[in-house]
Design a protein around this motif. Structure first.
Motif, PDB file in Angstrom:
ATOM      1  N   LYS A 144       2.418   4.626  13.279  1.00  0.00           N
ATOM      2  CA  LYS A 144       1.482   3.876  12.448  1.00  0.00           C
ATOM      3  C   LYS A 144       1.153   4.699  11.217  1.00  0.00           C
ATOM      4  N   PRO A 145       1.317   4.144  10.019  1.00  0.00           N
ATOM      5  CA  PRO A 145       1.078   4.937   8.811  1.00  0.00           C
ATOM      6  C   PRO A 145      -0.399   5.027   8.450  1.00  0.00           C
ATOM      7  N   ALA A 146      -0.745   6.086   7.746  1.00  0.00           N
ATOM      8  CA  ALA A 146      -2.041   6.159   7.081  1.00  0.00           C
ATOM      9  C   ALA A 146      -1.874   5.467   5.726  1.00  0.00           C
ATOM     10  N   LEU A 147      -2.851   4.653   5.326  1.00  0.00           N
ATOM     11  CA  LEU A 147      -2.742   3.855   4.105  1.00  0.00           C
ATOM     12  C   LEU A 147      -3.613   4.437   3.002  1.00  0.00           C
ATOM     13  N   PHE A 148      -3.085   4.392   1.781  1.00  0.00           N
ATOM     14  CA  PHE A 148      -3.794   4.909   0.610  1.00  0.00           C
ATOM     15  C   PHE A 148      -3.577   3.957  -0.567  1.00  0.00           C
ATOM     16  N   THR A 149      -4.419   4.081  -1.565  1.00  0.00           N
ATOM     17  CA  THR A 149      -4.215   3.324  -2.803  1.00  0.00           C
ATOM     18  C   THR A 149      -3.602   4.202  -3.888  1.00  0.00           C
ATOM     19  N   GLU A 209       7.084  14.595   6.632  1.00  0.00           N
ATOM     20  CA  GLU A 209       6.039  13.827   5.961  1.00  0.00           C
ATOM     21  C   GLU A 209       6.766  12.826   5.061  1.00  0.00           C
ATOM     22  N   ILE A 210       6.529  11.542   5.290  1.00  0.00           N
ATOM     23  CA  ILE A 210       7.245  10.497   4.550  1.00  0.00           C
ATOM     24  C   ILE A 210       6.227   9.626   3.818  1.00  0.00           C
ATOM     25  N   ILE A 211       6.360   9.572   2.503  1.00  0.00           N
ATOM     26  CA  ILE A 211       5.460   8.767   1.674  1.00  0.00           C
ATOM     27  C   ILE A 211       6.250   7.587   1.107  1.00  0.00           C
ATOM     28  N   LEU A 212       5.781   6.378   1.389  1.00  0.00           N
ATOM     29  CA  LEU A 212       6.349   5.166   0.807  1.00  0.00           C
ATOM     30  C   LEU A 212       5.359   4.632  -0.219  1.00  0.00           C
ATOM     31  N   ASP A 267       0.838  -1.205   0.000  1.00  0.00           N
ATOM     32  CA  ASP A 267       0.000   0.000   0.000  1.00  0.00           C
ATOM     33  C   ASP A 267       0.868   1.248   0.000  1.00  0.00           C
ATOM     34  N   VAL A 268       0.263   2.358  -0.391  1.00  0.00           N
ATOM     35  CA  VAL A 268       0.918   3.651  -0.211  1.00  0.00           C
ATOM     36  C   VAL A 268       0.825   4.010   1.265  1.00  0.00           C
ATOM     37  N   GLU A 269       1.956   4.331   1.874  1.00  0.00           N
ATOM     38  CA  GLU A 269       1.999   4.602   3.312  1.00  0.00           C
ATOM     39  C   GLU A 269       2.448   6.042   3.556  1.00  0.00           C
ATOM     40  N   LEU A 270       1.799   6.698   4.498  1.00  0.00           N
ATOM     41  CA  LEU A 270       2.152   8.069   4.852  1.00  0.00           C
ATOM     42  C   LEU A 270       2.442   8.158   6.343  1.00  0.00           C
ATOM     43  N   TYR A 271       3.634   8.643   6.670  1.00  0.00           N
ATOM     44  CA  TYR A 271       4.063   8.823   8.056  1.00  0.00           C
ATOM     45  C   TYR A 271       4.253  10.315   8.313  1.00  0.00           C
ATOM     46  N   SER A 272       3.891  10.754   9.499  1.00  0.00           N
ATOM     47  CA  SER A 272       3.997  12.170   9.841  1.00  0.00           C
ATOM     48  C   SER A 272       4.536  12.312  11.260  1.00  0.00           C
ATOM     49  N   HIS A 273       5.475  13.242  11.442  1.00  0.00           N
ATOM     50  CA  HIS A 273       6.045  13.434  12.782  1.00  0.00           C
ATOM     51  C   HIS A 273       6.782  14.766  12.826  1.00  0.00           C
ATOM     52  N   THR A 274       6.732  15.420  13.986  1.00  0.00           N
ATOM     53  CA  THR A 274       7.506  16.640  14.208  1.00  0.00           C
ATOM     54  C   THR A 274       8.546  16.365  15.282  1.00  0.00           C
ATOM     55  N   TYR A 275       9.786  16.735  14.984  1.00  0.00           N
ATOM     56  CA  TYR A 275      10.912  16.400  15.858  1.00  0.00           C
ATOM     57  C   TYR A 275      11.830  17.605  15.936  1.00  0.00           C
ATOM     58  N   ARG A 278      11.374  -5.276   2.632  1.00  0.00           N
ATOM     59  CA  ARG A 278      10.556  -4.734   1.559  1.00  0.00           C
ATOM     60  C   ARG A 278      11.319  -3.597   0.866  1.00  0.00           C
ATOM     61  N   GLN A 279      10.886  -3.287  -0.359  1.00  0.00           N
ATOM     62  CA  GLN A 279      11.417  -2.101  -1.023  1.00  0.00           C
ATOM     63  C   GLN A 279      10.269  -1.190  -1.392  1.00  0.00           C
ATOM     64  N   ALA A 280      10.598   0.085  -1.632  1.00  0.00           N
ATOM     65  CA  ALA A 280       9.587   1.082  -1.960  1.00  0.00           C
ATOM     66  C   ALA A 280      10.278   2.311  -2.531  1.00  0.00           C
ATOM     67  N   THR A 281       9.481   3.142  -3.183  1.00  0.00           N
ATOM     68  CA  THR A 281       9.937   4.485  -3.532  1.00  0.00           C
ATOM     69  C   THR A 281       9.607   5.372  -2.343  1.00  0.00           C
ATOM     70  N   ALA A 282      10.598   6.090  -1.841  1.00  0.00           N
ATOM     71  CA  ALA A 282      10.424   6.900  -0.629  1.00  0.00           C
ATOM     72  C   ALA A 282      10.571   8.382  -0.949  1.00  0.00           C
ATOM     73  N   VAL A 283       9.610   9.168  -0.493  1.00  0.00           N
ATOM     74  CA  VAL A 283       9.655  10.624  -0.640  1.00  0.00           C
ATOM     75  C   VAL A 283       9.581  11.221   0.761  1.00  0.00           C
ATOM     76  N   VAL A 284      10.629  11.929   1.151  1.00  0.00           N
ATOM     77  CA  VAL A 284      10.691  12.553   2.479  1.00  0.00           C
ATOM     78  C   VAL A 284      10.588  14.064   2.298  1.00  0.00           C
ATOM     79  N   ILE A 285       9.594  14.661   2.938  1.00  0.00           N
ATOM     80  CA  ILE A 285       9.439  16.114   2.928  1.00  0.00           C
ATOM     81  C   ILE A 285       9.745  16.619   4.329  1.00  0.00           C
ATOM     82  N   ARG A 286      10.735  17.466   4.426  1.00  0.00           N
ATOM     83  CA  ARG A 286      11.148  18.030   5.718  1.00  0.00           C
ATOM     84  C   ARG A 286      10.894  19.524   5.699  1.00  0.00           C
TER      85      ARG A 286
END
Length: 409
Positions: free
Chosen positions: A356-361, A257-260, A243-251, A322-330
């Motif tokens: 826990k990621p939010a899942l998208f198609t 914002e990380i999209i796999l 699935d398309v996975e979206l992770y979000s965190h402030t540090y 697993r492998q994926a295309t990863a897009v990291v927005i900082r």
């Protein structure tokens, strides 16, 4: 000129005045005379100015009130503020002496180098005593790669007053002078040795065949890059995520914002520096990327943060097989008023991917969700997402194999 007019009134638009914050930190540093004695975290530093003749030595706390093991371990700093980290790191006195980088192998008996190397090999804090040629000067260094450091002084004499405890794997690898540096880094990492200790070992010339001191800032990026390249070789052989996975965190006032995306390996980092954030009074937007075969060309224009972010992503993919295309927005907020080092990006990505990621198609839906949390309007940065745009035209491995299995027309 603007600082002399402002005098901390906030006319520049920054939420905190770096000059005033620096003075507040100085007020908390205890007086330092001609010597310090304490538990080195362990921590060492190798400078780059004057290379190949550089300054190196141990970092020793000016006070014994803090837990020394936490002074050098960013994995313990998640609950702290920027001011807390600066306050903790400012207690470390940076002792140093001038040496030639080649002395790591040609003159292993050099007292300063041998003690620095002993500290780098240690897995626990080590009692260290340093005498200075004159009292250390009050100083506070901020850097985009290095952790903050406090007062600095020239070494007159230094000694370790207790035997350092060394991990058997570290003992074995640092004793093997026939093992190439990249292989040594990979073996230590796979054995569970912290990347932060590997960086220290690399910096003080304890890894590889042709051993020499490596400036600390270079060793940080080199370690991230070497481990990252090794992980890429393995990750590319794994099946894609489903699935398309979206992770979000402030540090530490850096928002991630990380999209796999279910596709073959590629990596992209986009950095959005908001106006009045550190080093970007008017704001800035920069991006860099690599495709399936890994990075080609020279050093990333984004600096060490690129390799730190990539490492965090690759670690998670390797753990999942697993492998994926990863897009990291900082996105760097104005409240990030002082650079704390590349560890903020490394640990920020790691923390984000533990969630826990939010899942998208559809990747576009994931990007829309991420955009809703990014304060800078998409029209200023959306065009920089080259890897993300390419996924709309990229076949997945599974679809590629399906095409191979179809009968020829």
């Amino acid at each position: 000129m603007r600082c002399t007019i402002c005098k901390g009134k906030g006319l520049c638009g920054r939420l905190s005045c770096p000059i005033l914050e620096r003075l507040r930190v100085f007020e908390r540093i205890p007086p330092i005379k001609d010597s310090v004695f304490g538990l080195s975290p362990p921590s060492v530093f190798v400078g780059r100015k004057g290379y190949p003749v550089v300054r190196t030595g141990p970092l020793v706390p000016a006070t014994g009130e803090l837990d020394a093991s936490r002074l050098e371990d960013p994995t313990c700093w998640g609950g702290l503020t920027i001011e807390d980290v600066i306050g903790v790191r400012s207690t470390l006195v940076r002792s140093s002496a001038g040496v030639n980088v080649k002395d790591a192998r040609s003159r292993p008996g050099s007292r300063i180098i041998s003690i620095t190397q002993e500290l780098a090999r240690a897995r626990e804090p080590v009692e260290t005593e340093v005498w200075f040629s004159k009292p250390p000067r009050l100083d506070l260094r901020f850097d985009g790669i290095l952790m903050p450091m406090g007062p600095a002084g020239s070494i007159e004499k230094v000694r370790i007053t207790a035997n350092p405890r060394v991990d058997p794997k570290v003992e074995y690898i640092t004793s093997d002078t026939d093992l190439k540096a990249a292989l040594a880094v990979d073996e230590l990492y796979r054995a569970g040795i912290s990347v932060y200790q590997i960086m220290r070992l690399f910096s003080v010339g304890l890894l590889g065949e042709k051993r020499r001191l490596v400036p600390t800032r270079w060793s940080i990026t080199a370690t991230d890059d070497i481990i990252g390249r090794r992980l890429i070789e393995r990750v590319r052989d794994y099946p894609e995520i489903s699935d398309v996975e979206l992770y979000s965190h402030t540090y530490f006032e850096n928002h991630f914002e990380i999209i796999l995306i279910p596709a073959i390996y590629a990596f992209e980092l986009l950095e959005i520096w908001m106006p009045h954030s550190v080093w970007a009074e008017r704001g800035a937007i920069e991006a860099d990327r690599e495709w399936y075969k890994g990075r080609r060309g020279g050093y990333s224009p984004l600096g060490g943060g690129y390799y730190a972010a990539r490492l965090g992503v690759l670690e998670q993919l390797e753990a999942r097989r697993r492998q994926a295309t990863a897009v990291v927005i900082r996105e760097i907020y104005p409240s990030y008023w002082a650079p704390l080092g590349a560890w903020v990006i490394r640990e920020g990505v790691r923390e984000a991917l533990r969630g826990k990621p939010a899942l998208f198609t559809d990747p576009a839906d994931a990007l829309n969700a991420a955009t809703s949390r990014i304060k800078t309007p998409q029209r200023f940065w959306g065009h920089e997402l080259k890897v993300f745009d390419a996924t709309r035209h990229q076949r997945t491995l599974s679809s590629f194999f399906i095409l191979l299995s179809l009968p020829a027309l």
